[in-house]
Design a protein around this motif. Structure first.
Motif, mmCIF file in Angstrom:
data_model
loop_
_atom_site.group_PDB
_atom_site.id
_atom_site.type_symbol
_atom_site.label_atom_id
_atom_site.label_comp_id
_atom_site.label_asym_id
_atom_site.label_seq_id
_atom_site.Cartn_x
_atom_site.Cartn_y
_atom_site.Cartn_z
ATOM 1 N N ASN A 171 0.835 -1.226 0.020
ATOM 2 C CA ASN A 171 0.106 0.016 0.242
ATOM 3 C C ASN A 171 0.999 1.398 0.050
ATOM 4 O OD1 ASN A 171 -2.347 1.857 2.082
ATOM 5 N ND2 ASN A 171 -2.609 1.195 0.124
ATOM 6 N N ASP A 172 0.557 1.934 -0.793
ATOM 7 C CA ASP A 172 1.400 3.348 -1.295
ATOM 8 C C ASP A 172 2.772 3.201 -1.600
ATOM 9 O OD1 ASP A 172 -0.759 4.955 -0.371
ATOM 10 O OD2 ASP A 172 -0.198 4.810 1.770
ATOM 11 N N LYS B 212 -6.506 2.814 -4.194
ATOM 12 C CA LYS B 212 -5.310 3.488 -4.824
ATOM 13 C C LYS B 212 -5.098 3.218 -6.322
ATOM 14 C CE LYS B 212 -3.150 5.120 -1.112
ATOM 15 N NZ LYS B 212 -2.699 6.555 -1.317
#
Length: 877
Positions: free
Chosen positions: A317-318, A351
Motif C-alpha cells: 500500500n502506497d 489506490k
C-alpha cells in the motif's frame, strides 16, 4: 433477629462469591459436560493451593444449609460471624471493610482483565485455517488458540483476546494463552505487559519454540523503559519513537530466530512480515519491499488463502499497490468471517482508482460486521475500524455515482447509537474545546454534507439542516460547516435572501471568537506572569494563545468569504465575486470551474474542470462536470471523448442526479440513448466473490431483548413484556453491597421524572435475593426507596442472557440497557463499572427512540464456498 438462609443469600455478591469462588491466581481446567458447557462453574478458577481450604468452606456451608431451620438459625450466623468477622445479630449490622476485597465487577486476575472481553468465546465460522501448535492436552484449547492467531492476522484484536482468554479458561497452564492476550493488545502497552508477565510465569511448562515467542515479547515489553527510550522522550531534537528503534529492531531479529529454528512455521513468517511492515513507520524503512515479500511467497506456496494476504496489502500500500492485486482478490475469501479482511482490499482498489471494486469490498466488510454485531449483541462503534470502513464506503459510493446509497449510509452512521467512550458527536477537553472522536456520528455528518453538495441536492440539504441529521449544534466547527452549506444551497437555488441570512450568523460567531481571543491572550499573560516567567516566555504564551484562537477563526472567515462571493455573483458583480473566490482556498476545483463559467472566464473554467478530472481519476461526477463544460465551450470532440470515458464506468451511477441530467442534450446530439449508461462487469482479477447478502445485512439493526420475569421486594412478578409498547431502561446492578451500584441508582433516582416525561420507564435488576432488595431500598439518599422497581435475579439468569456476566470468572457485571417498545435493545453499556452518565443517556434515549428502525435479516452466516473448495480452485502467487 431471626436468621435464615435468606440472611446468607442477601450478603453482598463479593462476600457470597468468596465462599463459592476464592480469589484466583491460576486457572484449573474445567470439566465439560456432553453439551460442551463447563461443569461446576464455581470451581472454574480455583487456585491449586486454595482448593483444600475452599472445599472445607463449601462443605461446611453445604452441610449447614441442609440442616433443619433451628440448626440454621444457630450455626450459620456463627459460621459467618467467624468467617467474615461480621455481627449478624443486629438489624443494622454492616460488613467490615476489607481493603483486599475487590470492587464488584472487577477481575480478581488483575487490572488488565477488567477491560477486554468478559464473555466466553465460541468457535466462529469463516475464520482462516491456522495451525499454530501449543502445549496443551485439550483439542478445544488448541482450536481456540488457532482461532485467536487467525483473528490477530486480521487485526480483530478484541475477538482474538476473547479466544485466548478461552484458552486460558480451558487450560490454565497454557503460557501461550497469555502471550496471545498480549499480542491482542498491541495498541495498549500497559495491558500487554501484564499479560506477558503471566506468560513468563508459566513459560517453564511450554516448549522451547513457545518460550522463544514468550521471551521475544517479554524483551519487547520490558518492565522498565530502556535508557535509550527515556533519553529520546526527554530530547526535543528527535522523534519520540527514535529511542524505541532498537527495541523494534530487536523484536524483528527475535522473530527471525524463530523462523530460522522453525523454517516450516508459516505463522512466524507472517508475524515477521507484519512486524517489518509495521517498523516502516518507525524510522526503520524497508529498503526492498520485494525482498520482504519473498516471505509471503513461501507462506502462500503452502496455503494460497493464508491471511498473510492482509500483510501483503499493507506492505504494498502506497508503495506499488498493483503488486497486491492477487492478495486483494483472496484476502476476504480466505477469512470470510473477519470484516477487516474484506476491508483491506478496498485500500488496494482505491489506490488503483477502481472505486466500484473498492466499494464492493467495503460493503462486504460492513455486512460481515453487521452480522457479527447483531448476532453477538455488540454496538457498532465498539467494533474496531467500523466507522472508518463505512465512511470510506460512502466516499466510494459517491465516486461511482451510487448517490442514494451514499446518503442512506451517511444518515445511518448518524443514526447509530452513541456512547461517551467510543462514539459521541464531539466532546470537550479540559480546556472546553470540542474534540472529535472519529466515531460514526461525526463521520456520517461530514460525508452527508459532502455527498449533498457534490451532487447539488440543494433542497434535500436545506431540509436535512432542520432535522437531527444536520441540526444546529454548539460545536463551532460543525456550526460553521452547517451555515456555510446552507448559504451555498440557497445561493445555488437563486434564493439570495436566504443565502445572505447565514452571513450575520457567521459574523456573530466570528465576533464571539474575537472576544475569546482577547480574553485568552490576557489570561495567558496573567498566568505566565503569576508563574514569574521571563518576558520571552510570557510573549510566547501570549502568541500561543493568539494562534489557538486564530486557528478557530479561520474557518469562519473562509465561510464568510465564500458566501459574500456568492452574494456578489448573484448581483452580477463578477469582479468582486472573483476576488472573494480567489481568497477561498478550500473550494473543490469542479465547483470553482462552474463558478468561473458563470463569471465569464470560460478558459479558466475548462482548465479547473480538467485538473479536477486528472486529480480524481475515474470519479463519475468529475467527468460529467468536465463533459458539460467542454460541450458548452463548443469543444465537441473533447466533450465526446470525456463522455465516452464516463460511459465506460457508468454502470452504477444514478442518472437522475442534476450533474448527469445536464448531459441529456449531449447524449441526444450524439445519437445515444436517453439512458446512456453501460452495464458493468466484474474484472477477472477481482477474485471469486460471494453474494453480498450471504455475508450479512446492508444496515445494522438492534437485537431483540431477552425476556425475563423476576420478583420485586414484595414477591410480585415484574416481566419485561409488561413494558411492551413503551421503552424502558433496565439497570443490572450487583446488589446492595456494591457501593458504586448504589451511587448509580441514586444518580438515576432524581432523573426518574425526566425519563418518565420522555415516556421511558426505569427498572433495576439486582443480584440480591428478594429479601436483600430491602437493603438496597434503604440505601436511597432519602431512605424512602427508589422511584422505580427493583427486582431480584439471584440466579443470574437475566444477567447471563444480557451478557452482563463474566463467563471466565463466573461473576455478574454492571449493565445498562435501553429497550424500546418493540423489545429491541437500542443502547447498552456492559462494564466492570456502572454507567452513571444519566443526562447523556436521557438525551441519547430520546434521539434513538425518535428514529424508526427497519429490521433487516442477516443472510446465512459466511455462506461462502468452503475454504478447501476455494483452495482447489486457486493457485498461489
Amino acid at each position: 433477629m431471626k436468621t435464615s438462609v435468606a440472611t446468607f443469600l442477601s450478603l453482598p455478591m463479593n462476600l457470597r462469591g468468596w465462599i463459592g469462588v476464592p480469589p484466583v491466581q491460576h486457572l484449573r481446567t474445567p470439566r465439560l459436560d456432553e453439551t460442551g458447557e463447563t461443569r461446576c462453574p464455581a470451581r472454574f478458577m480455583v487456585p491449586m493451593r486454595a482448593r483444600g481450604e475452599w472445599r472445607l468452606r463449601r462443605r461446611f456451608v453445604r452441610d449447614a444449609l441442609c440442616c433443619q431451620q433451628t440448626a440454621m438459625n444457630i450455626l450459620l450466623p456463627l459460621f459467618l460471624s467467624a468467617l467474615f468477622g461480621l455481627s449478624l445479630w443486629a438489624d443494622d449490622a454492616a460488613p467490615a471493610k476489607d481493603a483486599s476485597v475487590l470492587p464488584a465487577g472487577h477481575s480478581s486476575h488483575g487490572e488488565a482483565f477488567n477491560e477486554g472481553p468478559r464473555q466466553k468465546a465460541y468457535l466462529m465460522e469463516g475464520m482462516p485455517k491456522i495451525d499454530f501448535p501449543v502445549t496443551t492436552q485439550l483439542l478445544e484449547a488448541q482450536q481456540f488458540f488457532n482461532q485467536g492467531i487467525g483473528q490477530l492476522h486480521g487485526f480483530w484484536h478484541f475477538e482474538a483476546e476473547r479466544s485466548f482468554r478461552q484458552v486460558a479458561a480451558l487450560d490454565t497452564n497454557c503460557a501461550m494463552a497469555y502471550w496471545g492476550m498480549a499480542m491482542a493488545n498491541v495498541n495498549n502497552e500497559k495491558r500487554a505487559k501484564e499479560f506477558v508477565q503471566k506468560a513468563v510465569a508459566l513459560k517453564d511448562k511450554a516448549s522451547h519454540r513457545e518460550r522463544m515467542w514468550i521471551e521475544s515479547l517479554s524483551s519487547f515489553y520490558p518492565s522498565e523503559p530502556s535508557k535509550e527510550a527515556t533519553n529520546s522522550t526527554a530530547s526535543s531534537n528527535r522523534p519520540a519513537n527514535r529511542g524505541n528503534q532498537s527495541r523494534h529492531r530487536e523484536y524483528v531479529r527475535a522473530i527471525e530466530n524463530i523462523v530460522d529454528r522453525h523454517p516450516d512455521d508459516i505463522e512466524a513468517k507472517t508475524f515477521l512480515l507484519f512486524k517489518v511492515w509495521d517498523n516502516n513507520g518507525k524510522d526503520l524503512r524497508i529498503s526492498s519491499h520485494l525482498a520482504v515479500d519473498a516471505l509471503s511467497r513461501e507462506v502462500l506456496a503452502k496455503d494460497p488463502l493464508h491471511p498473510i494476504h492482509h500483510a501483503r496489502i499493507h506492505l504494498w500500500n502506497d508503495e506499488k499497490d498493483s503488486r497486491a492485486i492477487n492478495s486483494a482478490a483472496r484476502c476476504g475469501q480466505g477469512s470470510p468471517g473477519i470484516a477487516h479482511m474484506w476491508h483491506m482490499p478496498g485500500h488496494t482498489f482505491s489506490k488503483l482508482h477502481r472505486y466500484a471494486d473498492a466499494a464492493w469490498q467495503q460493503e462486504a466488510s460492513a455486512r460481515v460486521d453487521h452480522a457479527h454485531m447483531i448476532r453477538d449483541r455488540v454496538l457498532p462503534d465498539q467494533i474496531h475500524n467500523y466507522a472508518h470502513n463505512n465512511q470510506w464506503l460512502v466516499e466510494d459510493l459517491e465516486y461511482i455515482g451510487r448517490v442514494r446509497d451514499a446518503i442512506d449510509l451517511a444518515k445511518n452512521l448518524i443514526e447509530l447509537p452513541r456512547h461517551p467512550k467510543f462514539n459521541t458527536f464531539a466532546r470537550t477537553n479540559s480546556s472546553g474545546v470540542y474534540e472529535k472522536t472519529g466515531g460514526s456520528s461525526s463521520f456520517g455528518r461530514s460525508r452527508l454534507f459532502e455527498t449533498l453538495i457534490r451532487y447539488e441536492l440543494w433542497d434535500e440539504l436545506i431540509a436535512l439542516c432542520h432535522t437531527v441529521y444536520l441540526e444546529p449544534t454548539e460545536i463551532l466547527e460543525e456550526q460553521i460547516k452547517r451555515l456555510r452549506s446552507l448559504g451555498l444551497a440557497h445561493f445555488s437555488k437563486g434564493d439570495v435572501e436566504n443565502g445572505e441570512r447565514q452571513i450575520p450568523e457567521l459574523e456573530a460567531l466570528l465576533k464571539k471568537q474575537r472576544e475569546a481571543r482577547h480574553a485568552g491572550i490576557d489570561e495567558a499573560e496573567a498566568k505566565a506572569r503569576k508563574e514569574k516567567l521571563s518576558e520571552d516566555k510570557v510573549a510566547k504564551a501570549m502568541t500561543d494563545a493568539l494562534q489557538t484562537h486564530s486557528t478557530r477563526m479561520k474557518p469562519i472567515e473562509t465561510a464568510l468569504t465564500e458566501l459574500r462571493g456568492h452574494g456578489e455573483l448573484a448581483k452580477g458583480s463578477n469582479g468582486l465575486a472573483r476576488g472573494y473566490f480567489d481568497d477561498v482556498k478550500d473550494l473543490p476545483k469542479e465547483r470553482l470551474a462552474i463558478l468561473h463559467w458563470r463569471m465569464g472566464d470560460k478558459e479558466k473554467a475548462e482548465r479547473l474542470a480538467r485538473e479536477a478530472v486528472e486529480a480524481g481519476t475515474n470519479q463519475v461526477q468529475l467527468l460529467a462536470n468536465y463533459t458539460d463544460i467542454l460541450w458548452r465551450a463548443d469543444k465537441k470532440r473533447e466533450a465526446q471523448e470525456a463522455f465516452e470515458k464516463l460511459r465506460a464506468i457508468s454502470g452504477y451511477l444514478e442518472i437522475g442526479m442534476p450533474v448527469f441530467q445536464r448531459l441529456k442534450p449531449i447524449a441526444a446530439a450524439l445519437n445515444w440513448p436517453e439512458d446512456w449508461r453501460l452495464s458493468s462487469s466484474i474484472a477477472e482479477d477481482a477474485g471469486d466473490r460471494p453474494s453480498l447478502d450471504s455475508l450479512g445485512p446492508f444496515r445494522w439493526h438492534p437485537s431483540p431483548a431477552p425476556n425475563w420475569s423476576l420478583p420485586d421486594s414484595e414477591g410480585k412478578q415484574i416481566a419485561l413484556k409488561q413494558y411492551h409498547g413503551r421503552p424502558v431502561i433496565v439497570i443490572f446492578y450487583l446488589g446492595f453491597g456494591c457501593p458504586h451500584c448504589i451511587e448509580q441508582l441514586n444518580a438515576f433516582a432524581p432523573m426518574a421524572n425526566d425519563f418518565r416525561d420522555a415516556g421511558i420507564s426505569l427498572v433495576a435488576v439486582s443480584t440480591d435475593t428478594v429479601e436483600g432488595l430491602s437493603q438496597t431500598l434503604a440505601k436511597s439518599k432519602d431512605g424512602a426507596g427508589f422511584p422505580f422497581p427493583l427486582v431480584s435475579d439471584h440466579e443470574l439468569t437475566a444477567f447471563k442472557a444480557y451478557r452482563a456476566f463474566d463467563d471466565f470468572e463466573n461473576m455478574p457485571l454492571h449493565g445498562t440497557f435501553l429497550i424500546d417498545g418493540e423489545g429491541l435493545v437500542r443502547w447498552q453499556d456492559i462494564s466492570y463499572e456502572p454507567f452513571k452518565e444519566t443526562i447523556f443517556l436521557l438525551g441519547e434515549s430520546k434521539r434513538l427512540l425518535n428514529q424508526a428502525i427497519k429490521v433487516q435479516l442477516a443472510g446465512p452466516r459466511n455462506n461462502q464456498p468452503a475454504r478447501e473448495e476455494l483452495s482447489q480452485n486457486r493457485s498461489g502467487l
